[in-house]
Design a protein around this motif. Structure first.
Motif: not given
Length: 405
Positions: A207-231
């Motif tokens: 189900y998650v893989m069938s939701r492109p909006v959710v995949l993009i949002v989670l992808g943004l969360s991963f990149v910005l969380g890993s490189l932009g939130r480890n303050y």
């Protein structure tokens, strides 16, 4: 919109208990860090304990999400809180590294099952239209609990030692158990259960893989969380390095970050605007500010940029959680939230070492600037991808309509 969730009695009980429990949790975190540093003098050991808490979420999170969509949440949450209290009191038996790692690992296992259940249960306490405000208000309470817990814990650990902090945390879970027991079932929204044949992990992943909006949002969360939130890593690197501020500056920056987090939660809770436009706009803004922070000439200059970054980070994370829940089926809620938890844990495990390595290799400023560039590019790419999807309205990325002659 800010106080709309507090009109619900069940949510008021939950919010009060969560504030107390969060404060107790951060007091225990401070106490454990003190024990680890006092006995080993190793910051790496602290990182290993954090990893021990995160790994079970990666391994068991999907299973926990599937159970959250099938089991009644309240009795399961009461059990989880009771087990957490037992773990807190277990820390009183000594400062053995084996014990600390065992408690961290057990806590991670509980989190793998508790996290999706908490999200699903929390969304049932308020009407669907106030879910965004409830999540934002929850972020405010979490930040306030963290500030209060760390401040009080910092005083108590010097006066009494860490044992008292573990006792307070153990007792704080009783507040959550009491709140759960006092809630009125008739005032909760009934969320649909997974249909027969759709209650497993594979169905949730499909189900998650069938939701492109959710995949993009989670992808943004991963990149910005890993490189932009480890303050926590980059603040220490900047304070000890180019800003020449030392431990006092690090404490100031941590306080500024916490204040910014509270401000961001209040701003979002007041507006109630948890839209994709806000998500991508905030993502781009905090990425650009991160790039600027690497150029800050002084501690005060860095703090001035850090304040809106912290506020934006809370807005971004809360909108991610809101969109992931509102843009998916409620009978899949637990498994979707479990996926979000896995992404969050993975971003911490991958991001903290990556940011630290970049700071060591390129210098604190160079690491911040490079991470800011990467996250800005990714945020813009994510915005463009969301704009192309059918039914996603992001006016800031559209060309203006041609005017008739």
């Amino acid at each position: 919109m800010l106080l709309a969730p507090l009109r619900e009695r069940n949510y008021r009980l939950w919010a009060g208990a969560d504030l107390v429990s969060t404060a107790g949790t951060w007091m225990q975190v401070l106490g454990l860090n003190w024990v680890i540093l006092a006995t080993t003098g190793s910051a790496a050991m602290m990182g290993a304990v954090v990893m021990a808490q995160s790994l079970p979420v990666l391994l068991l999170g999907s299973w926990g999400g599937a159970l959250a969509d099938r089991l009644p949440a309240r009795p399961a949450l009461i059990l989880c809180q009771a087990l957490r209290a037992v773990l807190a009191f277990a820390l009183l038996s000594g400062d053995s590294h084996v014990l600390i790692f065992a408690v961290a690992l057990a806590s991670g296992v509980i989190s793998a099952f508790e996290g999706p259940m908490l999200g699903r249960f929390g969304s049932a306490l308020v009407p669907r239209e106030t879910l965004g405000s409830a999540l934002a208000l929850g972020s405010v309470l979490s930040s306030a609990g963290r500030i209060g817990g760390m401040a009080l814990g910092g005083v108590l650990v010097g006066l009494t030692g860490p044992a008292v902090l573990f006792v307070i945390n153990g007792v704080s879970y009783l507040a959550v158990i009491g709140a759960l027991a006092a809630m009125r079932s008739g005032q909760m929204r009934t969320l649909p259960r997974a249909a027969a044949g759709e209650g497993g992990m594979v169905a949730g992943l499909r189900y998650v893989m069938s939701r492109p909006v959710v995949l993009i949002v989670l992808g943004l969360s991963f990149v910005l969380g890993s490189l932009g939130r480890n303050y926590q890593v980059s603040m220490a690197a900047m304070a000890a390095g180019p800003l020449h501020g030392g431990s006092g500056a690090y404490g100031l920056l941590s306080t500024v970050f916490a204040v910014g987090a509270v401000a961001g939660g209040l701003l979002l809770a007041g507006s109630g605007r948890s839209t994709l436009k806000v998500l991508v706009g905030t993502g781009v803004a905090i990425s650009l500010l991160q790039l600027v922070s690497g150029l800050a000439p002084s501690v005060l200059g860095f703090a001035a940029v850090l304040l809106p970054i912290a506020a934006g980070a809370v807005v971004f994370d809360t909108v991610v959680s809101t969109r992931v829940q509102l843009d998916t089926r409620e009978d899949m809620r637990g498994r979707v939230l479990a996926t979000m938890g896995i992404v969050s844990s993975l971003s911490g495990i991958v991001g903290a070492p990556a940011v630290g390595w970049l700071a060591d290799t390129l210098g604190a400023r160079g690491g911040l600037i490079l991470c800011g560039l990467v996250t800005t590019v990714v945020a813009l790419a994510g915005a463009a991808a969301l704009a192309r999807l059918h039914g996603v309205a992001l006016p800031v990325l559209r060309r203006p309509a041609e005017q008739p002659a």
